[in-house]
Every structure is written in structure tokens, then in C-alpha cells.
Write a protein that holds these residues in place. Structure first.
Motif, mmCIF file in Angstrom:
data_model
loop_
_atom_site.group_PDB
_atom_site.id
_atom_site.type_symbol
_atom_site.label_atom_id
_atom_site.label_comp_id
_atom_site.label_asym_id
_atom_site.label_seq_id
_atom_site.Cartn_x
_atom_site.Cartn_y
_atom_site.Cartn_z
ATOM 1 N N LYS A 195 38.230 2.244 6.367
ATOM 2 C CA LYS A 195 36.569 2.444 6.237
ATOM 3 C C LYS A 195 35.921 1.316 6.284
ATOM 4 O O LYS A 195 36.282 0.247 5.461
ATOM 5 N N LEU A 234 32.465 5.914 -5.285
ATOM 6 C CA LEU A 234 33.436 6.477 -4.355
ATOM 7 C C LEU A 234 33.071 6.175 -2.840
ATOM 8 O O LEU A 234 33.886 5.468 -2.023
ATOM 9 N N PHE A 235 31.842 6.651 -2.496
ATOM 10 C CA PHE A 235 31.459 6.642 -1.213
ATOM 11 C C PHE A 235 31.142 5.518 -0.577
ATOM 12 O O PHE A 235 31.623 5.140 0.481
ATOM 13 N N TRP A 266 36.829 1.531 -6.910
ATOM 14 C CA TRP A 266 37.159 2.724 -6.017
ATOM 15 C C TRP A 266 38.215 3.424 -6.492
ATOM 16 O O TRP A 266 38.412 4.591 -6.879
ATOM 17 N N ILE A 292 26.070 21.747 -7.211
ATOM 18 C CA ILE A 292 26.679 20.603 -7.673
ATOM 19 C C ILE A 292 26.210 20.116 -8.951
ATOM 20 O O ILE A 292 27.302 19.763 -9.775
ATOM 21 N N ALA A 313 25.900 13.190 -1.894
ATOM 22 C CA ALA A 313 26.978 13.658 -1.162
ATOM 23 C C ALA A 313 27.203 15.086 -1.517
ATOM 24 O O ALA A 313 27.568 15.763 -0.564
ATOM 25 N N THR A 353 25.170 17.342 2.893
ATOM 26 C CA THR A 353 26.102 17.899 4.089
ATOM 27 C C THR A 353 26.345 19.544 3.885
ATOM 28 O O THR A 353 26.414 19.799 4.814
ATOM 29 N N PRO A 365 35.262 16.398 10.592
ATOM 30 C CA PRO A 365 33.846 16.481 9.821
ATOM 31 C C PRO A 365 33.989 16.092 8.268
ATOM 32 O O PRO A 365 33.046 15.417 7.906
ATOM 33 N N PHE A 366 35.066 16.025 7.847
ATOM 34 C CA PHE A 366 35.309 15.607 6.397
ATOM 35 C C PHE A 366 35.886 14.181 6.203
ATOM 36 O O PHE A 366 36.298 13.720 5.239
ATOM 37 N N GLY A 367 35.865 13.307 7.532
ATOM 38 C CA GLY A 367 36.248 11.953 7.297
ATOM 39 C C GLY A 367 37.866 11.944 7.493
ATOM 40 O O GLY A 367 38.488 12.734 7.820
ATOM 41 N N ARG A 395 40.034 8.002 2.159
ATOM 42 C CA ARG A 395 38.406 7.764 2.009
ATOM 43 C C ARG A 395 37.631 9.025 2.438
ATOM 44 O O ARG A 395 36.628 9.031 2.738
ATOM 45 N N GLY A 396 38.645 10.144 2.932
ATOM 46 C CA GLY A 396 38.140 11.378 3.271
ATOM 47 C C GLY A 396 37.223 12.073 1.912
ATOM 48 O O GLY A 396 37.218 11.560 1.051
ATOM 49 N N CYS A 397 36.539 12.971 2.405
ATOM 50 C CA CYS A 397 35.726 13.896 1.472
ATOM 51 C C CYS A 397 36.544 14.620 0.178
ATOM 52 O O CYS A 397 37.283 15.240 0.473
ATOM 53 N N ILE A 398 36.009 14.022 -1.131
ATOM 54 C CA ILE A 398 36.535 14.555 -2.274
ATOM 55 C C ILE A 398 36.040 15.914 -2.448
ATOM 56 O O ILE A 398 36.787 16.597 -3.225
HETATM 57 MN MN1 MNH Z 1 31.696 14.537 1.290
HETATM 58 C C1 MNH Z 1 33.099 11.464 1.741
HETATM 59 C C2 MNH Z 1 31.471 14.833 4.654
HETATM 60 C C3 MNH Z 1 30.728 17.886 0.957
HETATM 61 C C4 MNH Z 1 31.528 14.018 -1.926
HETATM 62 N N1 MNH Z 1 32.176 13.345 2.950
HETATM 63 C C5 MNH Z 1 32.947 12.284 2.792
HETATM 64 C C6 MNH Z 1 33.156 11.586 4.356
HETATM 65 C C7 MNH Z 1 32.606 12.663 5.294
HETATM 66 C C8 MNH Z 1 32.028 13.563 4.180
HETATM 67 C C9 MNH Z 1 32.517 12.740 6.540
HETATM 68 C C10 MNH Z 1 33.680 10.289 4.705
HETATM 69 C C11 MNH Z 1 32.706 9.523 4.844
HETATM 70 C C12 MNH Z 1 33.060 8.062 5.583
HETATM 71 O O1 MNH Z 1 34.014 7.851 5.905
HETATM 72 O O2 MNH Z 1 32.205 7.007 5.577
HETATM 73 N N2 MNH Z 1 31.092 15.927 2.730
HETATM 74 C C13 MNH Z 1 31.075 15.943 4.053
HETATM 75 C C14 MNH Z 1 30.880 17.272 4.668
HETATM 76 C C15 MNH Z 1 30.574 18.079 3.581
HETATM 77 C C16 MNH Z 1 30.811 17.258 2.383
HETATM 78 C C17 MNH Z 1 30.785 17.641 6.002
HETATM 79 C C18 MNH Z 1 30.032 19.542 3.320
HETATM 80 C C19 MNH Z 1 30.129 20.259 4.296
HETATM 81 N N3 MNH Z 1 31.223 15.864 -0.155
HETATM 82 C C20 MNH Z 1 30.799 16.879 -0.133
HETATM 83 C C21 MNH Z 1 30.734 17.417 -1.538
HETATM 84 C C22 MNH Z 1 30.934 16.587 -2.343
HETATM 85 C C23 MNH Z 1 31.103 15.236 -1.614
HETATM 86 C C24 MNH Z 1 30.240 19.008 -2.075
HETATM 87 C C25 MNH Z 1 30.754 16.355 -3.838
HETATM 88 C C26 MNH Z 1 31.436 17.368 -4.775
HETATM 89 N N4 MNH Z 1 32.252 13.093 -0.105
HETATM 90 C C27 MNH Z 1 32.230 12.878 -1.326
HETATM 91 C C28 MNH Z 1 32.495 11.811 -1.949
HETATM 92 C C29 MNH Z 1 32.992 11.081 -0.761
HETATM 93 C C30 MNH Z 1 32.799 11.781 0.566
HETATM 94 C C31 MNH Z 1 32.550 11.498 -3.182
HETATM 95 C C32 MNH Z 1 33.623 9.697 -0.685
HETATM 96 C C33 MNH Z 1 35.143 9.566 -1.040
HETATM 97 C C34 MNH Z 1 35.817 8.385 -1.049
HETATM 98 O O3 MNH Z 1 35.493 7.380 -0.213
HETATM 99 O O4 MNH Z 1 36.516 8.233 -2.005
#
Ligand code: MNH
Length: 461
Positions: A69, A87-88, A97, A154, A266, A270, A397-399, A403-406
Motif C-alpha cells: 500500500k 491504521l488507514f 500500524w 460505528i 472510515a 463507505t 471493494p474492501f482493498g 491493509r484490507g478493510c478491518i
Molecule cells: Mn474500510 C481500509 C473499503 C467499511 C475501517 N476499507 C479499507 C480499504 C478499503 C475499504 C478499500 C483499503 C484502502 C486502501 O488500500 O488504501 N471499508 C471499505 C468499504 C466499506 C468499509 C467499501 C463499507 C462498505 N471500513 C469500514 C468500516 C470500518 C472500516 C465499517 C470501521 C469499522 N477500513 C477501515 C480501516 C481501514 C480500512 C481502519 C485501514 C486498515 C489498515 O490499513 O490496517
């Protein structure tokens, strides 16, 4: 093979040629992909960027031993002005991280998510009651209430804090501050530094918006400290008390602030986008609408939704996946090559430290994966067996990877519950049947100008 590139200007590169509209990158990337194909090179004020969109290329870019990432050289580096090393926005390999990831992951395990069911239902019921009270004649924008829903959910589920957004006419101030902050962060990285320093009003607004978000988070922490909770450990208690098993360290006060801002952003941006797009697609596709409501009526009837119902909602899950395919709220992710490497068996050369972009929106339209009806909303292609049989890394959609979505399981439970209870209680119609999807972008995208009527169903409570 050389990687194609649009004509560029000296110094500014493709900024200023009209190739990239800084306020609407998602539109620009679509036009560029249509013209230059699955891989092309851009120059953003001297910085090279290589967007990629075919499954065969992206599948290689998801190999974490060759790519990671990228936070440097893009909007995320500006988002660090508010979210720091949480994290993000943490850099690849940044120590905090790993510490935060190990401490906070357990808060998003399957049993924790199930344990949030009743708190999720609490906020969910507030939306349903509001729409019930509106009655069939009021036209309103569902995106605003999905934003309230996701934001309150959240905060309640992971911080034990109530924003009570449904009880206010205006959106919570955090939401406005966050949107302006994200939009400005997205523009900033393309803006030459000497221009930035002149924009005193913009810069003051930016700092004030960050301060507002910090103040909200300090309030959440202050409330917890004055009302400690016993027993269950939520995300906030892990932040305040958790110790990393590997290093023995906890999170600093500054880092906790960054994490809270991150989760508040985050955790709702989304999810509200997902629910809004999904409603739009369902209303636009009568046969999907009918199948969705039929499944919900069969599984739930007029019962109050439970954890057991949610697991049975297969078509509903497919509807959400298909919506995330056509309109991933986070439409792109930035990555960087760890070393010199080749992709597609030597077809393209990539050098160490190149900035690449996984164009998720484009990936989800690769005809080699999805066939010739890529633009059609067809949840059947996302039913479990078909979904499991997709080529690797064709739906992102969740990466990706570590580093994908937690928050994925959290968002999934919340969204399934919302969609199911919505169609259990209401028939939903466009206010303007000729409405065509328009998009508003911060860092993520959402529908704009979308209005509906929610008609309470006969027999529904
Ligand atoms: Mn989420 C990372 C999409 C809901 C907390 N999230 C990411 C990434 C994507 C993503 C894509 C990777 C981004 C990157 O590579 O730069 N997230 C979504 C989508 C939804 C979503 C499409 C809902 C639908 N995310 C949520 C929710 C939370 C959350 C709800 C919290 C509870 N997301 C995160 C965090 C990260 C992340 C924190 C970073 C994780 C990491 O890098 O460790």
C-alpha cells in the motif's frame, strides 16, 4: 511493451491538461481507461502514477511480496494531517500500524460482530421509525439518513457513544468538517506548494475542520473516562488499555485520537455509500427488487430481525456484492512496487518505487471476468457459488491483504440488516423515475440528488 500515456505539459504533467479533474478523479479515471486501456502512465506535477484495471494485472499487483500500500505521493499523505499514523493512513512498515493492528483486530472478530447486533438494531430502528413517520408522500434523500445510520452505528458499537443524529435537523458537525477535510486533502496533493501557502482562508478552514474532529474525539474519550464500562471490551477500551502481544506497548493519547478520527470516518463514509448505491440499483431493476423482497418476506416475514435471519439472506448478500462491483465507494487504491519486476510474464516492466493505482471501478468492469454485460446490475452473478468461483482478485471493494478493510464484517452485518428491514417494512419508489445516477466525491463516492418515497407496506408493523 511501453506503457501508453496521454499527452502532457512540461512541469505540471497531466494536471492542467484536463485529463484529471481534481474534484472528480473517478470520472477522469473512467475516461482515461476507456481511451488508454488496462494500464497507462500519468504525470502528476512530476510524480509518475500508473493506473491499472484488468484482473490479470491487478492479480499481480495484489502480491504483497512485490507491492505494498502506498500512502506517500497521494491524497492519503494529506489525510495524515488529521488521521496521522492510524491504521488507514500508516505508511508501509510503520511501527504503530503493527501495534494498532494487533491490538484492534480482536474487536472485529466474528463473535464481537455478533455481539454488536442489538446496538446495530437500535440505530437501525431509529431510521425505520423516522421513515415510517414521514409517510408515503414525503420525498427525501436516503443518503443523508444512511450517513446518520452508519455514523451513529460505528460510534455506538465500537465507542459506546451516542451522537443521536436522527434527532437533529442538520447533519452532525463532524460530517461536514470531515467532508471538507477529505475534499481539500484530495485536491492538496495536486497543488503546487507555493500556491498552497497563499490560500490562507482555505488553510484556516482546513485547520478548523481538523480541530473540530479532534474535539469530537476528545469528547468521546472524556465521556468514557468519566463513565468507565465493566465487562465487555469494545474498540475504545482496547485503545485505552490494550497492550500489543508482540512489543508489550499500548497506544499513545495522540495515536488514539488519530484512530478515533479514522474509525469515525472510515466507519461511515463507505457504508452509507454502499447502502445508497444499493437502493438506487434495486429501484432501477424491478426484477432484482422483486426477488429481494421475496427473499426477505420468506426469511423474515413480519418477525423482528435476528442474527439467524441475517445468515440466510443469500440474495440480499448478492445484491450488496453486485452494488459494490458497479459502484465501489472507494474506487481506487494506491500501491507501490517493492523492487524491479515484470508483469504479465514480461509484457510490462515495472521499476522499484513506482506509484501504481488499482482502479477498482475499472477492475470491476473487466469483460474477461464479467462478460459483455458489465454495466448491467445482475445480482445472480454474485450468488455464493458463482462468487466463490470468480478469478482471484477480480472483486476488491474492501482493498487487499494485510491493509484490507478491518471493518468488512461490521459493514456487512450492518448493511444486510438495513436492507432486509427496509424492504420488510416499505415499498420504495424513486421520487423522479427518470433520475439518472449522479456522483458526489470526497475521497469516496456517493449518489447525489437521489430522492425516494418510502411507502409503509400493508401488514408491516
Ligand atoms: Mn474500510 C481500509 C473499503 C467499511 C475501517 N476499507 C479499507 C480499504 C478499503 C475499504 C478499500 C483499503 C484502502 C486502501 O488500500 O488504501 N471499508 C471499505 C468499504 C466499506 C468499509 C467499501 C463499507 C462498505 N471500513 C469500514 C468500516 C470500518 C472500516 C465499517 C470501521 C469499522 N477500513 C477501515 C480501516 C481501514 C480500512 C481502519 C485501514 C486498515 C489498515 O490499513 O490496517
Amino acid at each position: 511493451t511501453p506503457i501508453p500515456s496521454p499527452p502532457a505539459l512540461p512541469l505540471l504533467g497531466h494536471v492542467g491538461t484536463g485529463a484529471i479533474d481534481p474534484t472528480k478523479p473517478s470520472v477522469s479515471f473512467r475516461l482515461l481507461r476507456e481511451k488508454y486501456g488496462r494500464i497507462y502512465k500519468l504525470n502528476i506535477v512530476g510524480q509518475m502514477l500508473v493506473p491499472c484495471s484488468s484482473q490479470r494485472i491487478v492479480n499481480e499487483l495484489c502480491d504483497e511480496s512485490r507491492f505494498h500500500k502506498q500512502v506517500h505521493n497521494g491524497p492519503l499523505d494529506q489525510v495524515r494531517n488529521g488521521a496521522g499514523d492510524a491504521l488507514f493512513t500508516a505508511y508501509d512498515g510503520e511501527e504503530n500500524w503493527g501495534i494498532a493492528h494487533r491490538i484492534l483486530m480482536p474487536a472485529f472478530g466474528p463473535s464481537q460482530i455478533l455481539g454488536m447486533f442489538s446496538d446495530m438494531l437500535d440505530i437501525n430502528s431509529q431510521l425505520l421509525l423516522k421513515w415510517q413517520r414521514f409517510g408515503p408522500d414525503v420525498a427525501f434523500d436516503p443518503t443523508e439518513d444512511f450517513t446518520r445510520l452508519a455514523f451513529d452505528t460505528i460510534a455506538l458499537c465500537v465507542m459506546g457513544y451516542r451522537f443521536n443524529s436522527f434527532y437533529y435537523q442538520d447533519m452532525p458537525p463532524f460530517i461536514g468538517a470531515m467532508s471538507r477535510f477529505l475534499i481539500e486533502s484530495g485536491i492538496r496533493f495536486q497543488r503546487p506548494k507555493f500556491i498552497q501557502s497563499w490560500m490562507t482562508n482555505t488553510n484556516m478552514r482546513y485547520e478548523a475542520d481538523i480541530k473540530l474532529m479532534v474535539d469530537v474525539c476528545d469528547q468521546v474519550v472524556a465521556q468514557r473516562k468519566s463513565h468507565p464500562i465493566q465487562g465487555k471490551k469494545d474498540l475504545l477500551s482496547l485503545m485505552l488499555e490494550g497492550k500489543d502481544s508482540k512489543t508489550g506497548r499500548g497506544l499513545s493519547d495522540e495515536n488514539i485520537r488519530y484512530q478515533l478520527i479514522t474509525f469515525l470516518i472510515a466507519g461511515h463514509e463507505t457504508t452509507s455509500g454502499l447502502l445508497s448505491y444499493t437502493l438506487y440499483h434495486v429501484l432501477s431493476n424491478p426484477s432484482a427488487y422483486a426477488k429481494l423482497q421475496e427473499e426477505i418476506d420468506t426469511v423474515l416475514g413480519t418477525d423482528t430481525i435476528t442474527v439467524q435471519h441475517v445468515a440466510k439472506l443469500e440474495y440480499t448478500a448478492a445484491v450488496l456484492r453486485e452494488s459494490l462491483r458497479l459502484n465501489p465507494p472507494a474506487g481506487a487504491m494506491a500501491i507501490c512496487s517493492r523492487k524491479d519486476t515484470e508483469i504479465l510474464g514480461g509484457e510490462y516492466e515495472v521499476h522499484k518505487n513506482w506509484n501504481l493505482l488499482i482502479d477498482i471501478y475499472g477492475l470491476h468492469r473487466d469483460p474477461e471476468v464479467w462478460g459483455d454485460d458489465v454495466e448491467v446490475f445482475r445480482p445472480e452473478r454474485m450468488l455464493k457459488d458463482k462468487f466463490d468461483a470468480l478469478p482471484p482478485n477480480s472483486w476488491k471493494p474492501f482493498g487487499n491483504g494485510a491493509r484490507g478493510c478491518i471493518g468488512r464484517p461490521f459493514a456487512w452485518q450492518e448493511s444486510l440488516m438495513m436492507l432486509a428491514t427496509l424492504f420488510q417494512r416499505f415499498d420504495i419508489r424513486f421520487d423522479d423515475p427518470s433520475y439518472q445516477l449522479q456522483i458526489k466525491q470526497t475521497l469516496t463516492t456517493k449518489p447525489m440528488g437521489f430522492k425516494i418515497h418510502a411507502i409503509p407496506r400493508q401488514g408491516a408493523r
